[in-house]
Design an enzyme around this catalytic site. Structure first.
Site, PDB file in Angstrom:
ATOM      1  N   ASN A  45      38.701  32.452  36.755  1.00 46.38           N
ATOM      2  CA  ASN A  45      38.985  33.726  37.404  1.00 46.38           C
ATOM      3  C   ASN A  45      39.108  34.791  36.327  1.00 46.38           C
ATOM      4  O   ASN A  45      40.169  34.997  35.730  1.00 46.38           O
ATOM      5  CB  ASN A  45      40.270  33.624  38.227  1.00 46.38           C
ATOM      6  CG  ASN A  45      40.117  32.700  39.411  1.00 46.38           C
ATOM      7  OD1 ASN A  45      39.537  33.064  40.432  1.00 46.38           O
ATOM      8  ND2 ASN A  45      40.615  31.471  39.275  1.00 46.38           N
ATOM      9  N   GLU A  46      38.008  35.450  36.045  1.00 45.47           N
ATOM     10  CA  GLU A  46      37.920  36.413  34.962  1.00 45.47           C
ATOM     11  C   GLU A  46      38.545  37.753  35.372  1.00 45.47           C
ATOM     12  O   GLU A  46      38.880  37.960  36.545  1.00 45.47           O
ATOM     13  CB  GLU A  46      36.443  36.621  34.577  1.00 45.47           C
ATOM     14  CG  GLU A  46      35.743  35.371  34.053  1.00 45.47           C
ATOM     15  CD  GLU A  46      36.115  35.034  32.617  1.00 45.47           C
ATOM     16  OE1 GLU A  46      37.139  35.537  32.102  1.00 45.47           O
ATOM     17  OE2 GLU A  46      35.368  34.253  31.984  1.00 45.47           O
ATOM     18  N   PRO A  47      38.737  38.672  34.415  1.00 44.59           N
ATOM     19  CA  PRO A  47      39.250  40.000  34.756  1.00 44.59           C
ATOM     20  C   PRO A  47      38.478  40.628  35.914  1.00 44.59           C
ATOM     21  O   PRO A  47      37.248  40.560  35.971  1.00 44.59           O
ATOM     22  CB  PRO A  47      39.032  40.781  33.457  1.00 44.59           C
ATOM     23  CG  PRO A  47      39.174  39.757  32.387  1.00 44.59           C
ATOM     24  CD  PRO A  47      38.554  38.515  32.955  1.00 44.59           C
TER      25      PRO A  47
ATOM     26  N   THR B 188      34.622  34.753  27.046  1.00 42.03           N
ATOM     27  CA  THR B 188      34.711  33.356  27.476  1.00 42.03           C
ATOM     28  C   THR B 188      33.490  32.574  27.008  1.00 42.03           C
ATOM     29  O   THR B 188      33.604  31.436  26.524  1.00 42.03           O
ATOM     30  CB  THR B 188      34.824  33.285  29.006  1.00 42.03           C
ATOM     31  OG1 THR B 188      35.998  33.983  29.423  1.00 42.03           O
ATOM     32  CG2 THR B 188      34.887  31.848  29.493  1.00 42.03           C
TER      33      THR B 188
END
Length: 638
Positions: A162-164, A181
């Site tokens: 769950n990235e920014p 990442t």
């Protein structure tokens, strides 16, 4: 009262945090909590539903779970697992897949029913992903939800993938990976260009439904993002901050990962401190930097307004404190890293005696010596010390394939020019080209290619050390076996690595050892090399020479010591900076774009010069003399 004190210490922290001395202890604690849950469920005739994570962080937890299963007989037959994520696309048999990771680190070593194992499928057609993700959620729900979710945290603040920008109510879905990442994963894939751009991940909303959530983080590389996650405002830019909204979460950290939290980094802001010299030095430098003032201009009002009234009261007047710390910093600066002969050394970082010291510089990779401490290296030689350099690994993974081909082409052409038989070289060249054309991401090179790449780096290191002034018999290539074993073994250090190091140390009998203390190295090689040195020194502790031996740590292009940590600062003139740069340039295979640059796009020589200039500027801002650059060292007591 103890509880009140704890609340005061942690008042900046917006969720529960437990800190252990090191990751080994912390991992064992987490593993025990998992097995306690499994056993309690077994006693009730129920299944334990676990959410599992991958990456470096949980490896020790899984290793301990395997030990508990084998030595204590805890069964995993009632365990049902759901992994957080998987790269997309990704074959389950790929070395980089999380299916492979989970089997190698856990599932192949316990009695879990593989029908109870669920990992997102990286091979399904993209048009079927939506339905797959929905079914993944439904399976978890049908089992009553996750009893325990294990998390790590990425440097972007991601949990799972769950990235920014992720929403707090997000479910399992296909996501695009952040560039940072992908850079962090690049070594596993043989370069960022081979890292998938997408993954399937459980959503934050899915994670939140777990009855218990444990987020783990180890080492200083995670300290900055941990501070944001624990003390920062809730923001989609740092998805882990959403965990502040959960009543079921606990962060479990080692001391390094917790080091940026207020209670550890600036404890005077939250509690009374024991004001020893290191703490005073750190606080005064922090205050000067916070206010943008030289140390000698700090006032009592500055102390009182920034949480340091206790220091002013106990150790004041404040001007005396300022003078004391200013002098402490001044005494770290020396142009004589091997000690100044026939000089008063009571206020110097290094001893005056003996006049000429035997020094050994350990370099984990074949260029760390000149990148990290090239100016000091050259100065030690110029000042007449008996300097040796030891290259601990071959560095053969960090050479581009086309560079290797270029050297074989040169060897062929040169051999032809002097009428040597080139048949074997021609055969080798053809086989190398064929292998490289079909080479898979992160595939190990053939032994011939590994040897060639190692020789390229050996030649560059020899050239750099000669430029610094060393004779060939003072240049040592250790080729520690762990480096090649580590490509297939996650815990590669063994007796031969320590023995080789012991033999070299006992042969040279150094008064000074310089070793890489930059554990932010993304390869992890620096830490392994350092641990080998420490093991060797421990086993040599009864030798007479070791009682007069000092160990100095340097840091490289990745990270620098904080000003308050520095115990020896070696200033460099503009001419010395240029000499250091030319020594770095001898490492031609690492110039321009190295194979593993980390997350800094600058060339290594640029990083090194910027880093040393920043150190000099830090001293200048505190009111000390202004130098072109400085190389910094910390003494390690052993």
């Amino acid at each position: 009262m103890a509880r009140l004190n704890l609340l005061e210490e942690t008042r900046f922290e917006k969720l529960p945090v437990t800190v252990y001395p090191n990751q080994d202890i912390a991992s064992k604690k987490v593993a025990r909590r998992i097995t306690d849950l499994i056993v309690s469920k077994q006693l009730k005739g129920e299944n334990a539903i676990l959410g599992l994570a991958t990456g470096v962080t949980p490896i020790e937890v899984y290793r301990e779970l395997v030990r508990i299963h084998k030595e204590e007989g805890v069964s995993f037959k009632n365990v049902i697992t759901f992994n957080l994520d998987e790269y997309f696309p990704m074959k389950p048999t790929s070395p980089q897949s999380y299916v492979t990771f989970m089997k190698e680190n856990l599932f192949n070593h316990i009695d879990i029913n593989m029908d109870n194992v669920h990992i997102p499928d990286g091979t399904i057609p993209i048009e079927e992903i939506h339905d797959f993700c929905l079914n993944y959620e439904l399976k978890i729900t049908a089992l009553g939800g996750l009893d325990l979710q294990i998390l790590g945290i990425g440097r972007t603040g991601h949990i799972g993938f769950n990235e920014p920008g992720s929403a707090p109510n997000s479910g399992t879905r296909l996501v695009t990976l952040d560039d940072l990442t992908r850079r962090d994963a690049s070594r596993d894939f043989g370069g960022k260009e081979n890292v998938p751009t997408k993954s399937i991940t459980m959503g934050i909303g899915t994670i939140f439904k777990a009855r218990e959530i444990i987020l783990m983080a180890w080492n200083t590389k995670k300290a900055f993002i941990i501070k944001k996650a624990v003390e920062g405002e809730i923001s989609s830019e740092v998805p882990a901050t959403y965990l502040q909204l959960s009543e079921n979460v606990e962060f479990i950290l080692d001391q390094d990962a917790a080091s940026e939290l207020t209670r550890f980094n600036t404890p005077w802001l939250v509690k009374d401190c024991t004001w020893d010299v290191p703490m005073i030095k750190k606080a005064v430098i922090w205050l000067a930097n916070t206010l943008g003032k030289p140390i000698l201009k700090l006032t009592e009002e500055d102390y009182n307004n920034h949480g340091m009234a206790q220091l002013a009261t106990e150790k004041g007047p404040v001007y005396n404190i300022n003078i004391h710390i200013f002098n402490k910093l001044q005494h770290t600066i020396t142009g004589w890293p091997g000690g100044k002969s026939k000089a008063d050394d009571s206020q110097r970082p290094e001893r005056a005696v003996p006049d000429k010291k035997r020094s050994i510089i350990f370099s984990p990779h074949p260029d760390d010596d000149v990148i990290s401490m090239g100016g000091t290296f050259i100065r030690l030689v110029d000042q007449g010390h008996d300097v040796h350099v030891a290259y601990q690994t071959s560095g053969n993974t960090a050479v581009w394939d086309d560079d290797a081909l270029r050297f074989v082409e040169f060897a062929k052409d040169f051999s032809k020019s002097i009428n040597l038989d080139t048949n074997k070289l021609e055969e080798l060249y053809v086989s190398m080209r064929k292998f490289m054309e079909n080479k898979q991401p992160n595939q190990a090179d053939t032994s011939e290619i590994q040897t060639l790449k190692g020789l390229i780096r050996k030649g560059e290191a020899t050239s750099g050390a000669r430029f610094a002034g060393l004779k060939d018999d003072h240049i040592h290539f250790m080729a520690l076996p762990f480096y090649d074993r580590g490509k297939t073994n996650r815990n590669p250090v063994s007796e031969d690595d320590v023995r080789i190091t012991m033999e070299l140390l006992d042969k040279i009998k150094p008064h000074q050892i310089f070793a890489a203390g930059d554990f932010a190295d993304p390869h992890g090689t620096h830490k392994v090399c350092f641990d080998i040195i420490i093991q060797a020194l421990e086993r040599l502790k009864d030798k007479a020479w070791i009682k007069d031996c000092w160990l100095w740590l340097y840091r490289g292009a990745w990270h620098e010591f904080e000003t308050h940590e520095i115990q020896m600062a070696v200033p460099l003139s503009p001419q010395e900076v240029e000499r250091k740069r030319l020594a770095i340039f001898k490492h031609q295979s690492q110039k321009d774009i190295p194979v593993f640059p980390g997350d800094d796009a600058r060339e290594f020589w640029v990083r090194a010069e910027d880093r040393t200039r920043e150190t000099a500027k830090a001293y200048d801002k505190l009111g000390l003399a202004e130098y072109e650059a400085m190389e910094a060292f910390v003494r390690w007591e052993f």
